[in-house]
Design an enzyme around this catalytic site. Structure first.
Site, short mmCIF file in Angstrom:
data_model
loop_
_atom_site.label_atom_id
_atom_site.label_comp_id
_atom_site.label_asym_id
_atom_site.label_seq_id
_atom_site.Cartn_x
_atom_site.Cartn_y
_atom_site.Cartn_z
N ASP A 168 1.30 -1.12 -0.04
CA ASP A 168 0.28 0.17 -0.30
C ASP A 168 0.95 1.09 -0.31
O ASP A 168 2.31 1.14 0.64
CB ASP A 168 -0.96 0.14 1.53
CG ASP A 168 -1.82 -0.85 0.97
OD1 ASP A 168 -1.80 -0.92 -0.28
OD2 ASP A 168 -3.28 -0.18 1.74
N LYS A 203 -3.98 3.24 -2.72
CA LYS A 203 -5.50 2.99 -2.41
C LYS A 203 -6.03 4.32 -2.22
O LYS A 203 -6.24 4.69 -1.35
CB LYS A 203 -6.43 2.22 -1.84
CG LYS A 203 -6.48 0.81 -2.92
CD LYS A 203 -6.81 -0.51 -1.87
CE LYS A 203 -8.29 -0.65 -1.81
NZ LYS A 203 -8.90 0.62 -1.42
N MET A 216 -7.91 9.87 9.21
CA MET A 216 -8.94 10.55 7.44
C MET A 216 -9.61 11.83 8.26
O MET A 216 -10.64 12.40 7.45
CB MET A 216 -9.28 9.15 6.63
CG MET A 216 -8.38 8.07 6.67
SD MET A 216 -9.85 6.63 5.63
CE MET A 216 -9.59 5.64 7.33
N1 SAH Z 1 -4.37 0.88 8.71
C1 SAH Z 1 -4.75 2.09 8.92
C2 SAH Z 1 -4.62 3.82 9.02
C3 SAH Z 1 -5.38 3.61 7.49
S1 SAH Z 1 -6.55 4.82 7.38
C4 SAH Z 1 -3.71 2.01 10.75
O1 SAH Z 1 -3.47 1.14 11.52
O2 SAH Z 1 -2.90 3.34 11.06
C5 SAH Z 1 -5.45 6.10 6.34
C6 SAH Z 1 -4.97 6.83 7.69
O3 SAH Z 1 -4.68 7.04 8.80
C7 SAH Z 1 -4.65 8.82 6.87
O4 SAH Z 1 -5.74 9.51 5.69
C8 SAH Z 1 -4.06 9.53 8.69
O5 SAH Z 1 -4.98 9.16 9.57
C9 SAH Z 1 -4.00 7.85 9.42
N2 SAH Z 1 -2.18 7.50 9.22
C10 SAH Z 1 -1.62 6.23 8.45
N3 SAH Z 1 -0.25 6.80 8.80
C11 SAH Z 1 -0.22 7.45 8.92
C12 SAH Z 1 1.13 8.74 10.03
N4 SAH Z 1 2.32 8.20 9.30
N5 SAH Z 1 0.96 9.97 11.01
C13 SAH Z 1 -0.35 10.13 10.97
N6 SAH Z 1 -1.27 9.50 10.31
C14 SAH Z 1 -1.26 8.47 9.33
#
Ligand code: SAH
Length: 247
Positions: free
Chosen positions: A35, A56, A168
């Protein structure tokens, strides 16, 4: 060899936050589907013959979910060891369970490997404890995005006594602010907006619920970012001192 797909959480960005189990799966992988929120640096553990990007990101051009499903199925049926690498944890806003069910229904063995979700890593890297005796009795992970645009129960969230960690949320700040204020949360509730958590380019914007729109705009906050909303955000000063003490 039995067909198997590993759905692996790659953590929030810092490659050192990978689990040992994730590293083990990566070492065995022959095919890796990655991803776009995954830090490619984690691929140093992989000797896979094929690395396939299947980004995605919301709002960007993306690989259709059905195509990703079919790719995983095809390689698994060839007897290949397939690793599907997802940002954070596969089952926190990551469709991990959907993919696992889809594959299992077709006779493919699936194993899910937890990753550190961005909400946890973001809070910790800013010194914010998500729960705290006497201050926050729990933590709620949520997204302001819904597939059908149905309304969230903002009043219940505002009054839950839990720290809110919103994924998000960058494009939804106006809805978040309006919903929580209408739900009874005080405008001065502390908020941390944490961008690129755990990565060298991490930035943190401190704010209050009433001013998140102005503060995020002045800060030029961009995705990926998480919001942490709650009294615990104020705990930071104490923890900074703890960190200094550790040198
Ligand atoms: N499965 C992932 C989340 C996916 S949804 C998890 O558990 O972290 C994608 C959202 O995750 C982004 O829009 C943001 O809100 C958050 N996100 C993912 N990586 C991030 C990061 N390094 N710093 C801040 N927010 C992050």
């Amino acid at each position: 060899m039995s067909a198997k797909v590993w759905l692996v959480g790659a953590g929030p960005g810092d490659p050192e936050l990978l689990t040992l189990k994730a590293v083990k799966a990566l070492r065995q992988a022959e095919i890796v589907l990655i991803d776009d929120l995954v830090n490619p640096a984690v691929l140093e553990h992989s000797h896979a013959a094929r690395i396939i990007p299947v980004g995605k990101r919301g709002g960007c051009r993306s690989t259709p979910q059905a195509f990703i499903h079919r790719l995983m199925l095809r390689y698994a049926r060839q007897g290949k060891c397939v690793v599907r690498l997802k940002g954070g944890d596969p089952c926190i806003f990551g469709r991990g369970s959907e993919e696992a069910e889809w594959l299992a229904a077709r006779g493919i063995e699936v194993e899910i490997v937890n990753g550190i979700t961005a909400g946890l890593a973001g809070a910790t890297s800013c010194g914010i404890p998500l729960t705290l005796r006497g201050t926050a009795r729990g933590v709620t992970l949520l997204t302001a995005h819904t597939q059908d645009d149905s309304a969230l129960n903002w009043a219940a969230l505002a009054q839950s006594g839990t720290t809110l960690v919103i994924y998000m949320g960058v494009a939804k700040l106006a809805d978040i602010r309006a919903g929580l204020l209408a739900g009874g949360m005080p405008g001065e509730m502390p908020v941390a907006m944490i961008e690129s958590a755990s990565l060298p380019q991490q930035r943190e914007c401190r704010s209050r619920l009433a001013s998140i729109l102005d503060d995020a705009a002045a800060f030029a906050l961009k995705s990926p970012a998480i919001l942490v909303i709650g009294e615990v955000v104020q705990q930071r000063a104490t923890l900074d001192l703890a960190q200094l003490a550790h040198g």
